[in-house]
Design an enzyme around this catalytic site. Structure first.
Site, mmCIF file in Angstrom:
data_model
loop_
_atom_site.group_PDB
_atom_site.id
_atom_site.type_symbol
_atom_site.label_atom_id
_atom_site.label_comp_id
_atom_site.label_asym_id
_atom_site.label_seq_id
_atom_site.Cartn_x
_atom_site.Cartn_y
_atom_site.Cartn_z
ATOM 1 N N SER A 209 0.786 -1.127 -0.021
ATOM 2 C CA SER A 209 0.029 0.105 -0.026
ATOM 3 C C SER A 209 0.842 1.163 0.062
ATOM 4 O O SER A 209 1.838 1.468 -0.989
ATOM 5 C CB SER A 209 -0.844 -0.070 1.131
ATOM 6 O OG SER A 209 -1.925 0.919 1.137
ATOM 7 N N HIS B 240 -8.033 -5.045 -0.380
ATOM 8 C CA HIS B 240 -6.560 -4.492 -0.183
ATOM 9 C C HIS B 240 -5.900 -5.065 1.213
ATOM 10 O O HIS B 240 -4.891 -5.186 1.095
ATOM 11 C CB HIS B 240 -7.092 -2.959 -0.048
ATOM 12 C CG HIS B 240 -5.805 -2.113 0.293
ATOM 13 N ND1 HIS B 240 -4.761 -2.091 -0.725
ATOM 14 C CD2 HIS B 240 -5.239 -1.302 1.230
ATOM 15 C CE1 HIS B 240 -3.850 -1.366 -0.398
ATOM 16 N NE2 HIS B 240 -3.958 -0.897 0.865
ATOM 17 N N ASP B 241 -6.945 -5.565 2.359
ATOM 18 C CA ASP B 241 -6.481 -5.899 3.341
ATOM 19 C C ASP B 241 -5.602 -7.284 3.153
ATOM 20 O O ASP B 241 -4.730 -7.485 3.929
ATOM 21 C CB ASP B 241 -7.417 -6.413 4.236
ATOM 22 C CG ASP B 241 -7.777 -5.491 5.372
ATOM 23 O OD1 ASP B 241 -6.911 -4.384 5.411
ATOM 24 O OD2 ASP B 241 -8.406 -5.806 6.242
ATOM 25 N N ARG C 219 -12.124 6.259 10.275
ATOM 26 C CA ARG C 219 -11.692 4.628 10.281
ATOM 27 C C ARG C 219 -12.646 3.800 9.553
ATOM 28 O O ARG C 219 -12.309 3.057 9.079
ATOM 29 C CB ARG C 219 -11.559 4.457 11.690
ATOM 30 C CG ARG C 219 -10.807 2.871 11.766
ATOM 31 C CD ARG C 219 -9.419 2.687 11.076
ATOM 32 N NE ARG C 219 -8.680 1.507 11.325
ATOM 33 C CZ ARG C 219 -7.773 0.909 10.646
ATOM 34 N NH1 ARG C 219 -7.158 1.747 9.801
ATOM 35 N NH2 ARG C 219 -6.993 -0.004 11.126
ATOM 36 N N ASP D 93 -8.884 -5.965 -4.641
ATOM 37 C CA ASP D 93 -8.554 -4.841 -4.113
ATOM 38 C C ASP D 93 -9.079 -3.498 -4.898
ATOM 39 O O ASP D 93 -8.744 -3.375 -6.110
ATOM 40 C CB ASP D 93 -7.167 -4.894 -3.977
ATOM 41 C CG ASP D 93 -6.545 -3.531 -3.209
ATOM 42 O OD1 ASP D 93 -7.212 -2.860 -3.142
ATOM 43 O OD2 ASP D 93 -5.354 -3.524 -3.099
#
Lengths: 402, 402
Positions: free
Chosen positions: A165, A371-372, A235, A338
């Site tokens: 990232s 993405h994680d 968040r 992602d």
């Protein structure tokens, strides 16, 4: 879409972790000129190392962190055994980045809230926290600061610079700014610049923080409050973009959150604006946890560094020209689901490198986690990184043997 | 991706608009039982009509609105000539829904902030605004309220019930709840239920509003304030999801917002957390505009109605069974770049209808504008709707002639 999601991958056994580690601290008195024209002096960087630097100093690997991470890449602390490093599945003895062969450095970036000098640190000019007076930083500034740390540690050239990232952006910037110091560059789930949509999400998160009355123009430390509401919303937005639509559906679906053991009640709506669905409970929990430890000014600083990263900008938008100086061998990894930094963005990097005749390995991993995924133990992903670093370790060992 | 975006479609000439219109108001004293178990009485619905109801009362079309719209579907007001109806390109003389052939009704939903009874209205029990005491509503509740309005207007059966996004959900619910009263049903850019990700975005928006200190638990009217900050963040999130990634990139890119005429300055970062990119300026403007007119309690109510909509829930998740009662002919339209309610979601509706042997026309329109496309004048989209309603108008005319 709707592909079955494999169960979460279990972390490897503790026995293979680097074990107990200790953060270290390095102070830099010489002013660091920043891209904005400002400079910062008298700053400190916190870092950790794992494994042993070889005599030739050719086996060092630098790990660059993303928004919410730190220098604590692997292992645990003696006084905090539950606090495992964020890439402990990647870095350790026998792991893809093998600390029995590599000397691995995790460094906390300038402006972070995990130990290195940042907005919470005292401003030498006033003795009070920098707050909004902490300079705006860029990915390139971080890289220059990291290079100074490498100087102090006696590392002239890294066997590898690696990140996921935002960490991948730093690895790319390293390869461009210090081509002679980077033998191999690894950019995972990254992008050559943020898309308009990426910037838009960052902006909403920043607005939530800045407009929180407890933000006090960034001087909330003086008021003994924290802009928790803004951080929570920021968040929550982040979390939505880290997960794929599918994995969110698989994990939470439209399941109602019910404490009742009465089955009938569990499937009935409560007609409330409070928590009704499991996904709401999850997001609120993540938001509250985050707001209890993350610094609001650091959030602004890091998201802005993301926005600003655009190496092609100085080359009329030509990424190939921007990456022309880089001489490293590259590993680029993306994940099919992602949507924050899609495979398409990684392919832009790959294509620009190929135009320059660089050696590039590209893996587009079919992982469901969005993405994680770059933080998780997808077997294909781990195998690619393991094999790539194995080759590097062999080459390093051969050079040493000569 | 990266396909060229055609210029914005121009609205048709004013001459073809329905012209000056006037909102009307209908009061209902009989209590309306709601899905939550609560009920509401003494409420009013605001509506507009365009065109003329034929003698047989067979040419009525009901337009259902989405989150941010109202009964003001077409035309302008005499005292506010700049305020054009939100679907003026769709509804009017010679337009796809031709008011020379149809009697079109736009109705403002219960709980809205545009004239119908809602959280801002006085609660008869206290004389003060309902605020948080206004009942939680569902799509089905809206449909029942609309059916009562149809009763009063003497419309037993609609030639068409039509809506986009949340409006499409109402059209679907109409077809299920009042199958004998809906000859044709049009669901555009809609979905049979929200995805987990959709709910997640709604939840973040609601949290931004509810945690705004000016929300006062929904009783902000008493404090003479408005939770502007929360509404702004909510609207910014919404806007990101209404636009496709591509159209956002095409419209705003990474362009810096500069007032300077100095070209060099215009391409330099200012290193600020304030507005730097055009997209930031756009989102803030949209957020501020929205917060100046939209009611925060209405925002909660409408997003929750979206969350709750799930006709298959009472049928073990089987959408085909849920739609089994519907007897209307259907037109379902989706847009390729709509990632909020993707074509896949529309196809679920189509498949469930086909299982029941319904007549369905499905158009998947290759439009670049994302979810917003349903409000814009894409020629293919307009042609499909025009042709479909043309056929209906012909059939209505034939029945009348008999």
């Amino acid at each position: 879409m709707n592909q079955p999601i494999p169960p979460n991958f279990q972390p490897l056994a503790d026995a293979r972790s680097v074990g107990v580690v200790q953060a270290q601290r390095m102070r830099f008195d010489e002013a660091l000129p920043l891209r904005s024209g400002a400079s910062i002096s008298g700053y400190e960087l916190v870092y950790e190392t794992y494994g042993t630097l070889n005599a030739a100093r050719t086996n060092a690997v630098l790990i660059c962190h993303a928004l919410n991470a730190s220098h604590h890449v692997a292992g645990v602390y003696a006084d905090d055994p539950g606090n495992t490093g964020w890439w402990d599945n990647m870095v350790g003895p026998g792991k893809p980045v093998d600390t029995e062969r590599f000397f691995v450095i995790g460094v906390n970036n300038l402006g972070s809230c995990f130990g290195s000098t940042g907005p919470m640190s005292p401003n030498p000019a006033t003795g009070r926290p920098y707050g909004p007076d902490f300079p705006v930083l860029t990915v390139e500034d971080w890289v220059h600061a990291q290079a100074r740390l490498a100087d102090r540690l006696g590392i002239e050239r890294f066997a590898g610079v690696m990140g996921g990232s935002l960490g991948g952006m730093q690895a790319l910037a390293w390869a461009c700014l210090y081509p002679q110091r980077v033998a191999h560059c690894v950019a995972i789930a990254s992008a050559p610049k943020l898309s308009t949509q990426n910037i838009a999400f960052n902006e909403v998160a920043r607005r939530a923080i800045i407009t929180d009355p407890d933000f006090h123009g960034g001087r909330f430390y003086d008021h003994d409050v924290v802009p928790k509401r803004g951080l929570q919303v920021a968040r929550m937005i982040g979390h939505i973009t880290y997960l794929s639509d599918d994995v969110m559906a698989e994990k939470f679906g439209r399941t109602l959150r019910r404490h009742s053991s009465d089955a009938a009640l569990r499937s009935e709506y409560q007609f409330t604006y409070d928590i009704e669905f499991e996904i709401e409970s999850y997001l609120r929990y993540q938001g509250e946890k985050f707001s209890s430890y993350f610094d609001a000014n650091t959030y602004l600083l890091i998201t802005r560094a993301l926005d600003y990263f655009d190496p092609a900008l100085a080359h009329d938008g030509d990424l190939a020209r921007a990456l022309a100086q880089a001489t490293a061998d590259f590993l680029v990894v993306s994940f099919t689901t992602d949507w924050r930094f899609s495979p398409e963005r990684s392919r832009e990097i790959v294509e620009a490198l190929l135009v320059n005749g660089r050696r590039v390995t590209y893996a587009e991993v079919d992982a469901p986690h969005g993405h994680d995924a770059f933080l998780l133990e997808d077997p294909q992903y781990m195998a690619v990184v393991r094999s790539w670093f194995g080759r590097i370790a062999d080459a390093v060992a051969q050079t040493e043997a000569v």
